[in-house]
Each structure stands twice: as C-alpha cells, then as structure tokens.
Write a protein that holds these residues in place. Sequence first.
Motif, PDB file in Angstrom:
ATOM      1  N   LEU A 166       0.827  -1.201   0.000  1.00 31.30           N
ATOM      2  CA  LEU A 166       0.000   0.000   0.000  1.00 31.30           C
ATOM      3  C   LEU A 166       0.867   1.260   0.000  1.00 31.30           C
ATOM      4  O   LEU A 166       0.542   2.240  -0.691  1.00 31.30           O
ATOM      5  N   ARG A 167       1.965   1.246   0.748  1.00 26.45           N
ATOM      6  CA  ARG A 167       2.892   2.393   0.734  1.00 26.45           C
ATOM      7  C   ARG A 167       3.493   2.582  -0.649  1.00 26.45           C
ATOM      8  O   ARG A 167       3.583   3.705  -1.149  1.00 26.45           O
ATOM      9  N   MET A 168       3.902   1.474  -1.287  1.00 27.83           N
ATOM     10  CA  MET A 168       4.462   1.565  -2.641  1.00 27.83           C
ATOM     11  C   MET A 168       3.445   2.123  -3.619  1.00 27.83           C
ATOM     12  O   MET A 168       3.764   2.972  -4.455  1.00 27.83           O
ATOM     13  N   LYS A 169       2.219   1.665  -3.513  1.00 22.90           N
ATOM     14  CA  LYS A 169       1.160   2.134  -4.396  1.00 22.90           C
ATOM     15  C   LYS A 169       0.924   3.630  -4.196  1.00 22.90           C
ATOM     16  O   LYS A 169       0.768   4.377  -5.171  1.00 22.90           O
ATOM     17  N   ALA A 170       0.928   4.084  -2.947  1.00 19.11           N
ATOM     18  CA  ALA A 170       0.733   5.507  -2.651  1.00 19.11           C
ATOM     19  C   ALA A 170       1.886   6.340  -3.204  1.00 19.11           C
ATOM     20  O   ALA A 170       1.671   7.424  -3.761  1.00 19.11           O
ATOM     21  N   ILE A 171       3.101   5.828  -3.077  1.00 24.29           N
ATOM     22  CA  ILE A 171       4.269   6.547  -3.605  1.00 24.29           C
ATOM     23  C   ILE A 171       4.184   6.640  -5.122  1.00 24.29           C
ATOM     24  O   ILE A 171       4.415   7.708  -5.703  1.00 24.29           O
ATOM     25  N   ARG A 172       3.842   5.524  -5.771  1.00 23.49           N
ATOM     26  CA  ARG A 172       3.709   5.548  -7.235  1.00 23.49           C
ATOM     27  C   ARG A 172       2.621   6.520  -7.676  1.00 23.49           C
ATOM     28  O   ARG A 172       2.778   7.238  -8.662  1.00 23.49           O
ATOM     29  N   GLN A 173       1.518   6.531  -6.976  1.00 21.02           N
ATOM     30  CA  GLN A 173       0.419   7.438  -7.313  1.00 21.02           C
ATOM     31  C   GLN A 173       0.856   8.881  -7.127  1.00 21.02           C
ATOM     32  O   GLN A 173       0.584   9.739  -7.986  1.00 21.02           O
ATOM     33  N   ALA A 174       1.568   9.179  -6.044  1.00 21.27           N
ATOM     34  CA  ALA A 174       2.062  10.539  -5.805  1.00 21.27           C
ATOM     35  C   ALA A 174       3.049  10.951  -6.897  1.00 21.27           C
ATOM     36  O   ALA A 174       3.020  12.102  -7.371  1.00 21.27           O
ATOM     37  N   MET A 175       3.911  10.018  -7.299  1.00 18.64           N
ATOM     38  CA  MET A 175       4.889  10.329  -8.361  1.00 18.64           C
ATOM     39  C   MET A 175       4.160  10.591  -9.684  1.00 18.64           C
ATOM     40  O   MET A 175       4.520  11.517 -10.423  1.00 18.64           O
ATOM     41  N   ALA A 176       3.143   9.788  -9.981  1.00 18.37           N
ATOM     42  CA  ALA A 176       2.390   9.979 -11.223  1.00 18.37           C
ATOM     43  C   ALA A 176       1.657  11.315 -11.204  1.00 18.37           C
ATOM     44  O   ALA A 176       1.624  12.030 -12.223  1.00 18.37           O
ATOM     45  N   GLU A 177       1.096  11.679 -10.054  1.00 21.30           N
ATOM     46  CA  GLU A 177       0.413  12.970  -9.945  1.00 21.30           C
ATOM     47  C   GLU A 177       1.391  14.121 -10.108  1.00 21.30           C
ATOM     48  O   GLU A 177       1.094  15.115 -10.779  1.00 21.30           O
ATOM     49  N   LYS A 178       2.572  13.995  -9.520  1.00 13.36           N
ATOM     50  CA  LYS A 178       3.605  15.043  -9.643  1.00 13.36           C
ATOM     51  C   LYS A 178       4.038  15.175 -11.088  1.00 13.36           C
ATOM     52  O   LYS A 178       4.173  16.293 -11.614  1.00 13.36           O
ATOM     53  N   LYS A 179       4.219  14.039 -11.743  1.00 14.82           N
ATOM     54  CA  LYS A 179       4.628  14.051 -13.153  1.00 14.82           C
ATOM     55  C   LYS A 179       3.540  14.699 -14.010  1.00 14.82           C
ATOM     56  O   LYS A 179       3.839  15.493 -14.910  1.00 14.82           O
ATOM     57  N   ALA A 180       2.293  14.420 -13.718  1.00 18.13           N
ATOM     58  CA  ALA A 180       1.180  15.011 -14.466  1.00 18.13           C
ATOM     59  C   ALA A 180       1.124  16.515 -14.237  1.00 18.13           C
ATOM     60  O   ALA A 180       0.891  17.290 -15.176  1.00 18.13           O
ATOM     61  N   ARG A 181       1.346  16.963 -12.989  1.00 16.27           N
ATOM     62  CA  ARG A 181       1.353  18.404 -12.712  1.00 16.27           C
ATOM     63  C   ARG A 181       2.491  19.102 -13.456  1.00 16.27           C
ATOM     64  O   ARG A 181       2.319  20.180 -14.011  1.00 16.27           O
ATOM     65  N   GLU A 182       3.662  18.453 -13.445  1.00 24.41           N
ATOM     66  CA  GLU A 182       4.810  19.047 -14.146  1.00 24.41           C
ATOM     67  C   GLU A 182       4.543  19.136 -15.644  1.00 24.41           C
ATOM     68  O   GLU A 182       4.866  20.145 -16.284  1.00 24.41           O
ATOM     69  N   ALA A 183       3.943  18.108 -16.185  1.00 19.55           N
ATOM     70  CA  ALA A 183       3.607  18.129 -17.616  1.00 19.55           C
ATOM     71  C   ALA A 183       2.583  19.221 -17.904  1.00 19.55           C
ATOM     72  O   ALA A 183       2.674  19.920 -18.923  1.00 19.55           O
ATOM     73  N   ALA A 184       1.636  19.394 -17.011  1.00 20.54           N
ATOM     74  CA  ALA A 184       0.622  20.440 -17.199  1.00 20.54           C
ATOM     75  C   ALA A 184       1.257  21.816 -17.107  1.00 20.54           C
ATOM     76  O   ALA A 184       0.891  22.731 -17.867  1.00 20.54           O
ATOM     77  N   ASN A 185       2.224  21.979 -16.206  1.00 19.64           N
ATOM     78  CA  ASN A 185       2.915  23.270 -16.084  1.00 19.64           C
ATOM     79  C   ASN A 185       3.701  23.587 -17.345  1.00 19.64           C
ATOM     80  O   ASN A 185       3.697  24.722 -17.812  1.00 19.64           O
ATOM     81  N   VAL A 186       4.385  22.617 -17.907  1.00 23.28           N
ATOM     82  CA  VAL A 186       5.147  22.809 -19.127  1.00 23.28           C
ATOM     83  C   VAL A 186       4.200  23.161 -20.272  1.00 23.28           C
ATOM     84  O   VAL A 186       4.444  24.092 -21.057  1.00 23.28           O
ATOM     85  N   TYR A 187       3.099  22.472 -20.352  1.00 23.56           N
ATOM     86  CA  TYR A 187       2.109  22.727 -21.420  1.00 23.56           C
ATOM     87  C   TYR A 187       1.543  24.116 -21.275  1.00 23.56           C
ATOM     88  O   TYR A 187       1.334  24.828 -22.257  1.00 23.56           O
ATOM     89  N   GLY A 188       1.279  24.550 -20.028  1.00 21.34           N
ATOM     90  CA  GLY A 188       0.686  25.867 -19.793  1.00 21.34           C
ATOM     91  C   GLY A 188       1.640  26.990 -20.146  1.00 21.34           C
ATOM     92  O   GLY A 188       1.215  28.079 -20.536  1.00 21.34           O
ATOM     93  N   ARG A 189       2.953  26.794 -20.040  1.00 24.43           N
ATOM     94  CA  ARG A 189       3.923  27.845 -20.374  1.00 24.43           C
ATOM     95  C   ARG A 189       4.121  27.961 -21.873  1.00 24.43           C
ATOM     96  O   ARG A 189       4.532  28.976 -22.350  1.00 24.43           O
ATOM     97  N   GLU A 190       3.864  26.936 -22.596  1.00 24.13           N
ATOM     98  CA  GLU A 190       4.108  26.973 -24.041  1.00 24.13           C
ATOM     99  C   GLU A 190       3.014  27.626 -24.709  1.00 24.13           C
ATOM    100  O   GLU A 190       2.371  28.313 -25.086  1.00 24.13           O
TER     101      GLU A 190
END
Length: 190
Positions: A166-190
């Motif tokens: 469950l901890r691993m799953k939560a970490i993976r989910q947090a990493m995926a959410e962070k990656k999605a936010r970063e991708a959204a930030n990059v898209y928003g600046r372009e």
Amino acid sequence: MKKQKELFALLHHLKNCPSDFLDVKENLSKMITKALIADLFRKLFNDFEDDKDLKALLSQLNVSENEYRAIRVATWFFDQPLFHDNNLQDGITSFLFERLPLLSKHVKAETWLDDEDRTEEFVREALRSCHVLIDGESEDEAQDRLDALSTIKRLKILEETNAPLLRMKAIRQAMAEKKAREAANVYGRE
C-alpha cells in the motif's frame, strides 16, 4: 502438557458435529448456547450448580451469532471421554469464552467443520487451551503445527505484507500525480 490423544479421532469427532448445533433460530441462539454449555459442564464436572463463576460467565455471554454457533460446535467437541476430567475445566472455559470467540471473529462456524485446516486448527486450539498433546508430538511440535494453521497469524502476516504494498502504491500514485502536474505546467507555459 497432560494427556495425549490421537488427532484423527478428534478431527473425525468434530467433523461429525450434527447440523442441529449450527441450525438454530437466531432468536433462540443465546438461550440454546447457554443451555448446551450448562449441560456440558454438568456432565463433565458435576459441580455446575455450585459454580458461581460459570453462572457469571453465562450471564455475560453476549457475542455474535457466528460466535454462538462456534461455541455450540465446541460443546459438541468437548462432549467426549478425553475431556471428562475436572482438571480440564479451566482450559475448556478459557477456550469457550475467550479463545474461540476471538477466532470466530475471523472464521465462520461452518468452516470449522468443512475446511480441513480450520478443523485441525480448532482441535489444536482446544487441546492447547486444555494443555493436552496429540499422540507422539512434543509441545514444540504441537505449537509449530498450530502456528502453521493459525488464522490470527495468517491475518497478521497478510496485514504486514499489505502495508508495504500500500505504501508503494501511494508513492507511485504521488509520483504519477507530480509528473502530471509538471507536464501540465510545461504545457501551460508553451
């Protein structure tokens, strides 16, 4: 540990518990369970009428329907010559009122009769409460076998195993959410 008993005879006896011990109308369950316990103690120990402690235990008996059913199965199990010994009263009482209700929170009453491992666990738990060994087993061997069958230990291991997953799953989910936010930030600046 005291007397020894042949395991297969005990397993056979438990598996032959009449369905009447399980099939009791729920509104009669508590009353019938108390009556079976009282009958068992009268038969095994002959001093039930004077045993105020047992009367107090019976008056406080308030468990789930499944636990009542399991206790009725136990009254069947203990109604055999091996247990006709006043020195076993504490062990039988402990099993009926403490250990079995705890185990029955995790095991359905009919499973004690239908599942080979749960049947053996029931028998071994009852014998352990009464300090009785299976023929040819040392105390350590008996405890090892009970540990291998234990519902409580199995559930504990599952909990311990699931926690890191469950901890691993939560970490993976947090990493995926962070990656999605970063991708959204990059898209928003372009």
